[in-house]
Design a protein around this motif. Structure first.
Motif, short mmCIF file in Angstrom:
data_model
loop_
_atom_site.label_atom_id
_atom_site.label_comp_id
_atom_site.label_asym_id
_atom_site.label_seq_id
_atom_site.Cartn_x
_atom_site.Cartn_y
_atom_site.Cartn_z
N GLY A 64 0.82 -1.21 0.00
CA GLY A 64 0.00 0.00 0.00
C GLY A 64 0.85 1.25 0.00
N CYS A 65 1.88 1.24 -0.84
CA CYS A 65 2.83 2.36 -0.89
C CYS A 65 2.89 2.98 -2.28
N VAL A 66 3.49 4.13 -2.33
CA VAL A 66 3.75 4.85 -3.57
C VAL A 66 5.24 5.16 -3.62
N ALA A 67 5.79 5.17 -4.84
CA ALA A 67 7.20 5.53 -5.03
C ALA A 67 7.26 6.77 -5.90
N GLY A 68 8.04 7.74 -5.48
CA GLY A 68 8.18 8.97 -6.24
C GLY A 68 9.33 9.80 -5.73
N SER A 69 9.40 11.02 -6.23
CA SER A 69 10.50 11.90 -5.83
C SER A 69 9.95 13.13 -5.10
N GLY A 70 9.10 12.87 -4.12
CA GLY A 70 8.54 13.95 -3.32
C GLY A 70 9.56 14.52 -2.34
N ASN A 71 9.22 15.67 -1.80
CA ASN A 71 10.12 16.40 -0.90
C ASN A 71 10.28 15.70 0.44
N LEU A 72 11.51 15.73 0.95
CA LEU A 72 11.80 15.24 2.30
C LEU A 72 12.42 16.38 3.10
N ASP A 73 11.79 16.72 4.21
CA ASP A 73 12.29 17.76 5.09
C ASP A 73 13.14 17.14 6.18
N LEU A 74 14.21 17.82 6.54
CA LEU A 74 15.08 17.39 7.63
C LEU A 74 15.06 18.51 8.66
N PRO A 75 14.02 18.55 9.52
CA PRO A 75 13.84 19.65 10.45
C PRO A 75 15.04 19.84 11.39
N GLY A 76 15.30 21.09 11.68
CA GLY A 76 16.42 21.41 12.56
C GLY A 76 17.74 21.47 11.83
N SER A 77 17.69 21.32 10.52
CA SER A 77 18.90 21.42 9.70
C SER A 77 18.58 22.28 8.48
N SER A 78 19.61 22.66 7.77
CA SER A 78 19.40 23.45 6.54
C SER A 78 19.36 22.50 5.35
N ASN A 79 18.55 21.44 5.46
CA ASN A 79 18.43 20.45 4.40
C ASN A 79 16.97 20.20 4.04
N TRP A 80 16.74 20.12 2.74
CA TRP A 80 15.43 19.82 2.16
C TRP A 80 15.75 19.03 0.90
N TYR A 81 15.50 17.73 0.93
CA TYR A 81 15.95 16.86 -0.16
C TYR A 81 14.82 16.50 -1.12
N VAL A 82 15.20 16.31 -2.36
CA VAL A 82 14.33 15.76 -3.39
C VAL A 82 15.03 14.47 -3.86
N PRO A 83 14.70 13.33 -3.22
CA PRO A 83 15.39 12.10 -3.60
C PRO A 83 14.99 11.65 -5.00
N ASP A 84 15.83 10.82 -5.60
CA ASP A 84 15.48 10.29 -6.91
C ASP A 84 14.28 9.36 -6.82
N LEU A 85 14.15 8.69 -5.68
CA LEU A 85 13.01 7.81 -5.45
C LEU A 85 12.87 7.60 -3.95
N ALA A 86 11.66 7.69 -3.46
CA ALA A 86 11.36 7.38 -2.07
C ALA A 86 10.08 6.57 -2.05
N VAL A 87 10.00 5.60 -1.18
CA VAL A 87 8.81 4.77 -1.02
C VAL A 87 8.15 5.16 0.29
N VAL A 88 6.86 5.52 0.20
CA VAL A 88 6.11 5.93 1.39
C VAL A 88 4.71 5.33 1.33
N PRO A 89 4.10 5.10 2.50
CA PRO A 89 2.73 4.60 2.53
C PRO A 89 1.76 5.60 1.87
N HIS A 90 0.76 5.05 1.16
CA HIS A 90 -0.25 5.91 0.50
C HIS A 90 -0.83 6.93 1.47
N ALA A 91 -1.18 6.48 2.67
CA ALA A 91 -1.84 7.35 3.64
C ALA A 91 -0.99 8.57 3.98
N LEU A 92 0.33 8.42 4.00
CA LEU A 92 1.20 9.56 4.31
C LEU A 92 1.39 10.46 3.09
#
Length: 184
Positions: A64-92
């Protein structure tokens, strides 16, 4: 006499920077260790990410997951990544602007000449720090794949590889998929 406008005050530079890059028109950008980095992968680069997505498609449906290149935030740091591929649950993924690395099941980065060291060093360290459970590094310059698992504050404690292109790479549970890297 008219009053001078008050200078723009930013109480939280991290929030301001991350807000700004999300509102750049046309281009996707990420922030790597405080440096704004445009994301413009080549077709060869995209081919590798697409091949991985196709090979894990059955597992994605079952999980029940989706794979894509959505944004990933790294709070508390000066990083905001756009991975080539990330797998996350549909609900998230549904309605999410950005997720955290710990909310992924797998993050994949495919190196380019311009970002190889970033993917090998900075992103590997940060993905472990922010608890991405699996990080697959597809190193096109070295022609290898390395799977990192068991994240912790000092890095990943389990490293599988580097495996030369053409060797199978086993993604552990919940995927239980053997990737064919011959076409990378």
């Amino acid at each position: 006499m008219t009053a001078e406008p008050e200078p723009y005050a930013v109480g939280d530079p991290e929030t301001a920077l991350k807000y700004a890059i999300q509102h750049i028109r046309g281009d996707r950008v990420q922030i790597v260790e405080g440096v704004i980095d445009p994301v413009a992968p080549s077709w060869d680069h995209e081919f590798v990410a697409s091949s991985i997505r196709e090979q894990i498609a059955g597992a994605l449906r079952e999980l029940g997951c989706v794979a894509g290149s959505g944004n990933l935030d790294l709070p508390g740091s000066s990083n905001w990544y756009v991975p080539d591929l990330a797998v996350v649950p549909h609900a998230l993924a549904k309605g999410a602007g950005a997720l955290l690395p710990e909310q992924t099941l797998l993050v994949v980065e495919v190196t380019s000449e311009s970002n190889g060291e970033t993917d090998r060093i900075a992103k590997r360290r940060r993905y472990a720090e922010y608890r991405a459970p699996l990080y697959l590094l597809v190193d096109r310059q070295e022609r290898t794949c390395t799977l990192f698992a068991e994240p912790g504050p000092l890095g990943y404690t389990e490293v599988r590889g580097p495996h030369p292109f053409g060797s199978p790479v086993r993604l552990p549970g919940p995927f239980d998929v053997e990737l064919d890297t011959g076409g990378f």
